[in-house]
Motif scaffolding. Sequence first.
Motif, mmCIF file in Angstrom:
data_model
loop_
_atom_site.group_PDB
_atom_site.id
_atom_site.type_symbol
_atom_site.label_atom_id
_atom_site.label_comp_id
_atom_site.label_asym_id
_atom_site.label_seq_id
_atom_site.Cartn_x
_atom_site.Cartn_y
_atom_site.Cartn_z
ATOM 1 N N MET A 99 -3.118 28.737 27.301
ATOM 2 C CA MET A 99 -3.776 28.757 26.020
ATOM 3 C C MET A 99 -4.449 30.115 25.775
ATOM 4 S SD MET A 99 -4.212 27.102 23.389
ATOM 5 C CE MET A 99 -5.111 26.041 22.362
ATOM 6 N N LEU A 100 -5.067 30.659 26.845
ATOM 7 C CA LEU A 100 -5.745 31.945 26.722
ATOM 8 C C LEU A 100 -4.756 33.060 26.368
ATOM 9 C CD1 LEU A 100 -8.358 33.558 26.964
ATOM 10 C CD2 LEU A 100 -7.883 33.785 29.402
ATOM 11 N N ILE A 101 -3.599 33.037 26.983
ATOM 12 C CA ILE A 101 -2.570 34.052 26.700
ATOM 13 C C ILE A 101 -2.104 33.947 25.249
ATOM 14 C CG2 ILE A 101 -0.215 34.792 27.264
ATOM 15 C CD1 ILE A 101 -0.874 34.059 30.181
ATOM 16 N N ALA A 102 -1.958 32.738 24.735
ATOM 17 C CA ALA A 102 -1.558 32.546 23.337
ATOM 18 C C ALA A 102 -2.629 33.095 22.388
ATOM 19 C CB ALA A 102 -1.302 31.069 23.061
ATOM 20 N N ILE A 103 -3.888 32.884 22.707
ATOM 21 C CA ILE A 103 -4.979 33.391 21.865
ATOM 22 C C ILE A 103 -4.998 34.920 21.881
ATOM 23 C CG2 ILE A 103 -7.498 33.515 21.659
ATOM 24 C CD1 ILE A 103 -7.548 30.592 22.659
ATOM 25 N N ILE A 104 -4.841 35.501 23.057
ATOM 26 C CA ILE A 104 -4.818 36.962 23.164
ATOM 27 C C ILE A 104 -3.620 37.538 22.418
ATOM 28 C CG2 ILE A 104 -4.523 38.884 24.779
ATOM 29 C CD1 ILE A 104 -6.198 37.238 26.785
ATOM 30 N N ALA A 105 -2.444 36.934 22.594
ATOM 31 C CA ALA A 105 -1.247 37.408 21.890
ATOM 32 C C ALA A 105 -1.435 37.307 20.377
ATOM 33 C CB ALA A 105 -0.026 36.613 22.333
ATOM 34 N N GLY A 106 -2.012 36.200 19.926
ATOM 35 C CA GLY A 106 -2.267 36.033 18.493
ATOM 36 C C GLY A 106 -3.245 37.069 17.971
ATOM 37 N N SER A 107 -4.269 37.369 18.744
ATOM 38 C CA SER A 107 -5.247 38.361 18.294
ATOM 39 C C SER A 107 -4.623 39.756 18.223
ATOM 40 C CB SER A 107 -6.474 38.360 19.199
ATOM 41 O OG SER A 107 -6.164 38.848 20.482
ATOM 42 N N VAL A 108 -3.742 40.079 19.168
ATOM 43 C CA VAL A 108 -3.059 41.377 19.142
ATOM 44 C C VAL A 108 -2.129 41.457 17.934
ATOM 45 C CG1 VAL A 108 -1.387 42.844 20.354
ATOM 46 C CG2 VAL A 108 -3.278 41.793 21.614
ATOM 47 N N VAL A 109 -1.403 40.386 17.662
ATOM 48 C CA VAL A 109 -0.515 40.365 16.489
ATOM 49 C C VAL A 109 -1.315 40.554 15.207
ATOM 50 C CG1 VAL A 109 1.008 38.882 15.115
ATOM 51 C CG2 VAL A 109 1.320 39.036 17.589
ATOM 52 N N LEU A 110 -2.452 39.872 15.090
ATOM 53 C CA LEU A 110 -3.297 40.028 13.895
ATOM 54 C C LEU A 110 -3.819 41.455 13.762
ATOM 55 C CD1 LEU A 110 -5.326 36.690 13.862
ATOM 56 C CD2 LEU A 110 -3.526 37.403 12.280
ATOM 57 N N ARG A 111 -4.193 42.059 14.866
ATOM 58 C CA ARG A 111 -4.661 43.443 14.818
ATOM 59 C C ARG A 111 -3.528 44.386 14.405
ATOM 60 N NH1 ARG A 111 -9.363 45.431 17.316
ATOM 61 N NH2 ARG A 111 -10.794 43.771 17.837
ATOM 62 N N LEU A 112 -2.321 44.169 14.917
ATOM 63 C CA LEU A 112 -1.179 45.015 14.538
ATOM 64 C C LEU A 112 -0.851 44.860 13.055
ATOM 65 C CD1 LEU A 112 1.140 44.579 17.646
ATOM 66 C CD2 LEU A 112 -0.040 46.670 16.906
ATOM 67 N N ILE A 113 -0.909 43.647 12.548
ATOM 68 C CA ILE A 113 -0.692 43.432 11.111
ATOM 69 C C ILE A 113 -1.751 44.178 10.315
ATOM 70 C CG2 ILE A 113 -0.774 41.692 9.275
ATOM 71 C CD1 ILE A 113 0.545 39.743 11.304
ATOM 72 N N GLY A 114 -2.994 44.094 10.772
ATOM 73 C CA GLY A 114 -4.075 44.805 10.096
ATOM 74 C C GLY A 114 -3.890 46.310 10.108
ATOM 75 N N ILE A 115 -3.389 46.847 11.206
ATOM 76 C CA ILE A 115 -3.152 48.288 11.298
ATOM 77 C C ILE A 115 -2.091 48.721 10.295
ATOM 78 C CG2 ILE A 115 -2.159 50.091 12.781
ATOM 79 C CD1 ILE A 115 -3.574 48.699 15.159
ATOM 80 N N TYR A 116 -1.000 47.998 10.224
ATOM 81 C CA TYR A 116 0.098 48.410 9.349
ATOM 82 C C TYR A 116 -0.148 48.085 7.877
ATOM 83 C CZ TYR A 116 2.803 49.862 13.324
ATOM 84 O OH TYR A 116 3.232 50.536 14.433
#
Length: 123
Positions: free
Chosen positions: A1-18
């Motif tokens: 579950m922790l890995i899924a949360i971290i992966a989701g947070s990274v994806v959201l940050r990448l979307i925010g960057i672009y």
Amino acid sequence: MLIAIIAGSVVLRLIGIYDKECLSYDESNSFRYVNINNALVKDIIKNNKKPLDTVAEAREWFRIIYEIKDPLNYPRLIKEYRDNIGPLYYCILHTAFYFFGLNSRTGLFLNLLIYLFILYMFY
């Protein structure tokens, strides 16, 4: 579950960057501090020099905002910065901008790397 949360947070940050279209107030201040250009900006404002209050080409402002005047001069960078964030962050940001270019994405990717490092250290 922790890995899924971290992966989701990274994806959201990448979307925010672009998807980011403009700089926030804090980001624009960071740009101003890390290019070691405060003396020039103060001189332009104090003496009402060009390009202030005139019609100017973008390249005149470009050299003031996007060029690093004194690359990798950390003592001068620490002396010139006036912010409540520690000087280590600005030194790291200055180095990243020097090697990868002074643009909003460089700073945001650096923040993402710092975020991942902090997550690694915590877990």
